[in-house]
Design a protein around this motif. Sequence first.
Motif, short mmCIF file in Angstrom:
data_model
loop_
_atom_site.label_atom_id
_atom_site.label_comp_id
_atom_site.label_asym_id
_atom_site.label_seq_id
_atom_site.Cartn_x
_atom_site.Cartn_y
_atom_site.Cartn_z
N UNK A 178 9.45 5.64 3.57
CA UNK A 178 9.14 5.74 5.24
C UNK A 178 7.98 6.93 5.05
N UNK A 179 7.72 7.41 4.71
CA UNK A 179 5.74 8.61 4.80
C UNK A 179 4.85 7.62 4.37
N UNK A 180 4.53 6.94 5.59
CA UNK A 180 3.53 5.66 5.71
C UNK A 180 2.11 5.53 4.60
N UNK A 181 2.20 5.76 3.50
CA UNK A 181 0.78 5.23 2.90
C UNK A 181 -0.01 4.67 3.64
N UNK A 182 -1.04 4.98 2.59
CA UNK A 182 -2.90 4.34 3.33
C UNK A 182 -3.00 3.27 2.49
N UNK A 183 -2.51 3.21 1.01
CA UNK A 183 -2.65 2.09 0.21
C UNK A 183 -1.96 2.06 -0.98
N UNK A 184 -1.31 1.14 -1.18
CA UNK A 184 -0.45 0.72 -2.37
C UNK A 184 -0.72 0.26 -3.28
N UNK A 185 -0.37 0.81 -4.40
CA UNK A 185 -0.40 -0.52 -5.60
C UNK A 185 0.96 -0.36 -6.51
N UNK A 186 1.05 -1.55 -6.93
CA UNK A 186 2.71 -1.76 -7.76
C UNK A 186 1.83 -1.94 -9.17
N UNK A 258 -11.27 4.74 -9.42
CA UNK A 258 -11.87 3.89 -8.14
C UNK A 258 -12.45 5.25 -6.72
N UNK A 259 -13.49 4.47 -6.03
CA UNK A 259 -13.38 5.65 -4.85
C UNK A 259 -12.55 6.15 -4.67
N UNK A 260 -12.13 7.32 -4.08
CA UNK A 260 -11.42 7.95 -2.71
C UNK A 260 -11.01 7.51 -1.88
N UNK A 261 -11.51 5.90 -1.12
CA UNK A 261 -11.16 5.67 0.05
C UNK A 261 -11.01 4.16 -0.41
N UNK A 262 -10.68 3.83 -2.23
CA UNK A 262 -10.05 2.46 -2.39
C UNK A 262 -8.52 3.12 -3.27
N UNK A 263 -8.91 3.87 -3.83
CA UNK A 263 -7.48 4.46 -4.64
C UNK A 263 -6.33 4.51 -3.53
#
Length: 351
Positions: A178-186, A258-263
């Motif tokens: 509901x709060x859109x993430x930039x990057x998701x990981x499972x 990971x770099x901030x823009x990949x984590x």
Amino acid sequence: MPSHHRRITLKDLAHELGVSTASVSNAFNRPDQLSSTLRSHILSEAKRLGYQGPDARARSLRTGRSRIIAVVLAETLTYSLNDAVSSELLSGVAEVLDAHGHTLLLLSGRQPGSDHHPGSASMADGFIVYGLMPSDHLLSDLPPQSPLVAVDFHVEGRPTVHIDNEPACYAIADHALAQRPKRIGILCLRLTATPHNGPLTDQQEWLSAERTITRSRLDGFYRAIDQHGIPRDQVPLWNIEENIHSVCAPVIEAILDLPDDERPDLLLCMSDRIALTALTLAEQRGIRVPEDLRLTGFDGIEEGQYRAPRLTTVRQNSSEKGRMAARMILGLDEPTASRLATTLMIGESCP
């Protein structure tokens, strides 16, 4: 008064107390059949007179039943007794067996150097199989005529006890998205057919939904991801082979470094232990939860609710799972496919 120069028998004790032999037997084996007052009186007098209870070997030969129920564990005994979820389940099983005069036998599916059960398995009147067995031989070894209930696992033609894994994971992922993430990981738990600790790809053989609850949980996550319009190929998966800190940590460290823009800034974890490991390692790196990283777990163990930030998770009633399985194996409830509901718990790790 019976002679103390020989072993006092059940019949001797019954005669001494002026009760039936059935009452003495029930005091030891079926406490639900007697009033608490009469049972306490029989047990206290038995202790005073040196009577230690009915001879289990003689009873087994006479009746063909041992009054032993075996729980076949997918993990080692050490892990299962220390793990909050499995120990809660075992407590539920023991509660029912205690109330009906049965003994609990624990068998590990991960005996070092063996893919067969010890001979003691043949003593059991029934089996509760808990979790994904590492070898098919372990199930084929069990007496085919004995009652069997599978928990968190599917055995063809046998009753099962599950929780609502897919709907529960859909609900927690829907809340998190509901709060859109930039990057998701499972972060998955034991999804692959062969041991693997690290990133998942389509090239690896994944276990089927009948073999592991991980597939149902992943299906729930994916249903929410689809509904929020996020392409699945943009959601990386990692597999964790064992639900303990030392196995989780190397996988999670690689993600957090990971770099901030990949984590990922949202991690959907398939257990509270995975989520708590991620939380600890994030704090060590100065990654703020939930400001920089939001986390969800699964299980609702006490540890996740007592620390700050409190975990957002799904609470499953593992004690009731154990009680349900035990009631089925004793014939107290109809042996069927049963499914327990879970509860979504919103904490500070993913508000």
